[in-house]
Design a protein around this motif. Sequence first.
Motif, PDB file in Angstrom:
ATOM      1  N   PRO A  55      -0.910   7.064  10.931  1.00 34.42           N
ATOM      2  CA  PRO A  55      -0.188   7.126   9.498  1.00 34.42           C
ATOM      3  C   PRO A  55       1.329   6.317   9.887  1.00 34.42           C
ATOM      4  CG  PRO A  55      -1.082   9.218   9.563  1.00 34.42           C
ATOM      5  CD  PRO A  55      -1.372   8.474  11.015  1.00 34.42           C
ATOM      6  N   ARG A  56       1.899   6.679  11.038  1.00 33.46           N
ATOM      7  CA  ARG A  56       3.377   5.950  11.580  1.00 33.46           C
ATOM      8  C   ARG A  56       2.888   4.580  11.533  1.00 33.46           C
ATOM      9  NH1 ARG A  56       6.821   7.658  16.343  1.00 33.46           N
ATOM     10  NH2 ARG A  56       8.710   6.253  15.931  1.00 33.46           N
ATOM     11  N   HIS A  57       1.933   4.064  12.154  1.00 38.13           N
ATOM     12  CA  HIS A  57       1.505   2.473  12.205  1.00 38.13           C
ATOM     13  C   HIS A  57       1.525   1.888  10.997  1.00 38.13           C
ATOM     14  CE1 HIS A  57       0.849   1.324  16.545  1.00 38.13           C
ATOM     15  NE2 HIS A  57       0.575   2.829  16.833  1.00 38.13           N
ATOM     16  N   GLN A  58       0.478   2.558  10.065  1.00 41.71           N
ATOM     17  CA  GLN A  58       0.477   2.264   8.598  1.00 41.71           C
ATOM     18  C   GLN A  58       1.762   2.390   7.690  1.00 41.71           C
ATOM     19  OE1 GLN A  58      -2.106   5.195   6.959  1.00 41.71           O
ATOM     20  NE2 GLN A  58      -3.809   4.176   7.758  1.00 41.71           N
ATOM     21  N   ARG A  59       2.757   3.114   7.943  1.00 41.64           N
ATOM     22  CA  ARG A  59       3.951   2.936   7.287  1.00 41.64           C
ATOM     23  C   ARG A  59       4.666   1.841   7.837  1.00 41.64           C
ATOM     24  NH1 ARG A  59       5.455   7.001   4.033  1.00 41.64           N
ATOM     25  NH2 ARG A  59       7.594   6.688   4.181  1.00 41.64           N
ATOM     26  N   ALA A  87      -0.826  -4.270   0.382  1.00 37.62           N
ATOM     27  CA  ALA A  87      -1.986  -4.004   1.054  1.00 37.62           C
ATOM     28  C   ALA A  87      -2.561  -5.075   2.031  1.00 37.62           C
ATOM     29  CB  ALA A  87      -2.736  -3.255   0.367  1.00 37.62           C
ATOM     30  N   VAL A  88      -2.601  -6.221   1.576  1.00 39.17           N
ATOM     31  CA  VAL A  88      -3.447  -7.233   2.182  1.00 39.17           C
ATOM     32  C   VAL A  88      -2.355  -7.932   3.299  1.00 39.17           C
ATOM     33  CG1 VAL A  88      -4.124  -9.642   1.988  1.00 39.17           C
ATOM     34  CG2 VAL A  88      -4.795  -8.033   0.318  1.00 39.17           C
ATOM     35  N   GLU A  89      -1.064  -7.928   2.611  1.00 39.01           N
ATOM     36  CA  GLU A  89      -0.051  -8.227   3.862  1.00 39.01           C
ATOM     37  C   GLU A  89       0.001  -7.338   5.054  1.00 39.01           C
ATOM     38  OE1 GLU A  89       2.633 -11.006   5.503  1.00 39.01           O
ATOM     39  OE2 GLU A  89       1.506 -11.338   3.749  1.00 39.01           O
ATOM     40  N   ALA A  90       0.009  -6.097   4.665  1.00 35.59           N
ATOM     41  CA  ALA A  90       0.046  -5.027   5.808  1.00 35.59           C
ATOM     42  C   ALA A  90      -1.238  -4.743   6.584  1.00 35.59           C
ATOM     43  CB  ALA A  90       0.592  -3.721   5.310  1.00 35.59           C
ATOM     44  N   ASP A  91      -2.358  -5.369   5.973  1.00 36.21           N
ATOM     45  CA  ASP A  91      -3.818  -5.279   6.787  1.00 36.21           C
ATOM     46  C   ASP A  91      -4.086  -3.830   6.643  1.00 36.21           C
ATOM     47  OD1 ASP A  91      -5.854  -6.253   7.856  1.00 36.21           O
ATOM     48  OD2 ASP A  91      -5.269  -6.148  10.102  1.00 36.21           O
ATOM     49  N   VAL A  92      -3.778  -3.181   5.488  1.00 33.30           N
ATOM     50  CA  VAL A  92      -4.442  -1.858   5.405  1.00 33.30           C
ATOM     51  C   VAL A  92      -4.985  -2.004   3.931  1.00 33.30           C
ATOM     52  CG1 VAL A  92      -2.702  -0.554   6.533  1.00 33.30           C
ATOM     53  CG2 VAL A  92      -2.437  -1.239   4.142  1.00 33.30           C
ATOM     54  N   LYS A  93      -5.952  -1.052   3.837  1.00 30.27           N
ATOM     55  CA  LYS A  93      -6.750  -1.101   2.448  1.00 30.27           C
ATOM     56  C   LYS A  93      -5.719  -0.510   1.289  1.00 30.27           C
ATOM     57  CE  LYS A  93     -11.436  -0.165   4.632  1.00 30.27           C
ATOM     58  NZ  LYS A  93     -11.844  -1.217   4.409  1.00 30.27           N
ATOM     59  N   TRP A  95      -6.130   1.717  -0.858  1.00 23.66           N
ATOM     60  CA  TRP A  95      -5.934   3.262  -1.212  1.00 23.66           C
ATOM     61  C   TRP A  95      -4.660   3.834  -0.144  1.00 23.66           C
ATOM     62  CZ3 TRP A  95      -6.818   6.633   2.409  1.00 23.66           C
ATOM     63  CH2 TRP A  95      -7.717   6.550   3.596  1.00 23.66           C
ATOM     64  N   VAL A  96      -4.589   3.038   1.058  1.00 28.43           N
ATOM     65  CA  VAL A  96      -3.717   3.678   1.945  1.00 28.43           C
ATOM     66  C   VAL A  96      -2.280   3.483   1.258  1.00 28.43           C
ATOM     67  CG1 VAL A  96      -2.880   3.258   4.169  1.00 28.43           C
ATOM     68  CG2 VAL A  96      -5.252   3.190   3.907  1.00 28.43           C
ATOM     69  N   VAL A  97      -2.199   2.324   0.738  1.00 27.64           N
ATOM     70  CA  VAL A  97      -0.690   2.137   0.019  1.00 27.64           C
ATOM     71  C   VAL A  97      -0.755   2.950  -1.148  1.00 27.64           C
ATOM     72  CG1 VAL A  97       0.672   0.358  -1.007  1.00 27.64           C
ATOM     73  CG2 VAL A  97      -0.617  -0.329   0.777  1.00 27.64           C
ATOM     74  N   ALA A  98      -1.640   2.896  -2.091  1.00 32.78           N
ATOM     75  CA  ALA A  98      -1.683   3.673  -3.326  1.00 32.78           C
ATOM     76  C   ALA A  98      -1.669   5.032  -3.185  1.00 32.78           C
ATOM     77  CB  ALA A  98      -2.820   3.258  -4.186  1.00 32.78           C
ATOM     78  N   GLN A  99      -2.397   5.592  -2.203  1.00 29.34           N
ATOM     79  CA  GLN A  99      -2.665   7.205  -2.233  1.00 29.34           C
ATOM     80  C   GLN A  99      -2.032   7.915  -0.981  1.00 29.34           C
ATOM     81  OE1 GLN A  99      -6.806   7.733  -2.817  1.00 29.34           O
ATOM     82  NE2 GLN A  99      -6.848   6.639  -4.582  1.00 29.34           N
ATOM     83  N   LYS A 100      -2.238   7.377   0.037  1.00 33.97           N
ATOM     84  CA  LYS A 100      -1.566   7.836   1.287  1.00 33.97           C
ATOM     85  C   LYS A 100       0.078   7.638   1.286  1.00 33.97           C
ATOM     86  CE  LYS A 100      -3.564   8.195   5.372  1.00 33.97           C
ATOM     87  NZ  LYS A 100      -4.067   7.990   6.749  1.00 33.97           N
ATOM     88  N   HIS A 101       0.372   6.584   0.703  1.00 39.34           N
ATOM     89  CA  HIS A 101       1.955   6.384   1.048  1.00 39.34           C
ATOM     90  C   HIS A 101       2.734   5.895  -0.374  1.00 39.34           C
ATOM     91  CE1 HIS A 101       1.438   6.437   5.233  1.00 39.34           C
ATOM     92  NE2 HIS A 101       0.473   5.867   5.260  1.00 39.34           N
ATOM     93  N   PRO A 102       2.426   6.705  -1.385  1.00 42.77           N
ATOM     94  CA  PRO A 102       2.884   6.278  -2.645  1.00 42.77           C
ATOM     95  C   PRO A 102       4.484   6.071  -2.464  1.00 42.77           C
ATOM     96  CG  PRO A 102       2.307   8.586  -2.727  1.00 42.77           C
ATOM     97  CD  PRO A 102       1.946   8.064  -1.297  1.00 42.77           C
ATOM     98  N   ASP A 103       5.216   6.587  -1.860  1.00 46.41           N
ATOM     99  CA  ASP A 103       6.679   6.390  -1.667  1.00 46.41           C
ATOM    100  C   ASP A 103       7.031   5.039  -1.489  1.00 46.41           C
ATOM    101  OD1 ASP A 103       5.566   7.211   0.794  1.00 46.41           O
ATOM    102  OD2 ASP A 103       7.527   7.527   1.441  1.00 46.41           O
ATOM    103  N   LEU A 104       6.380   4.579  -0.295  1.00 44.09           N
ATOM    104  CA  LEU A 104       6.488   3.237  -0.278  1.00 44.09           C
ATOM    105  C   LEU A 104       5.947   2.152  -1.230  1.00 44.09           C
ATOM    106  CD1 LEU A 104       5.306   3.139   3.603  1.00 44.09           C
ATOM    107  CD2 LEU A 104       7.549   3.479   2.793  1.00 44.09           C
ATOM    108  N   ARG A 105       4.813   2.468  -1.675  1.00 41.68           N
ATOM    109  CA  ARG A 105       4.365   1.893  -3.084  1.00 41.68           C
ATOM    110  C   ARG A 105       5.497   1.584  -3.994  1.00 41.68           C
ATOM    111  NH1 ARG A 105       0.325   4.706  -6.142  1.00 41.68           N
ATOM    112  NH2 ARG A 105       2.613   5.895  -6.547  1.00 41.68           N
TER     113      ARG A 105
END
Length: 126
Positions: A55-59, A87-93, A95-105
Amino acid sequence: MSDPRRPRRRPRRPDQDDCRPTCRNLAYTDRDIAALRQQATELESILGDFLAPSPRHQRIAILHAADRLLASSPQGSTGNLSTVQLAVEADVKYWVVAQKHPDLRDQHAARHASVTPFRTSHKAEE
């Protein structure tokens, strides 16, 4: 060629008389840019740490991607300021942006909203 009979125009500078100190569109000073570069270097060093939790890498990847999109220098997306392209730019799916990290979204959406009026007015002038 410039006409020697015409008076020379001074270069236009932004009028900052009505600027608010909390506005994100204020011009950055060299000190601010140096601090942002230092922060980017720290984020890159954390991304290079393979023992850090996922999760730290994703954030950090999402934060880095949001900065690239807002700076109009995308590396892996179309450059659109949407959540999908984040999400494409961060190379993550997505749902990772939309559901795991909604604060960053939400943070990206707020920054996007503050930038959008200037982009549309700039295109209208051309």
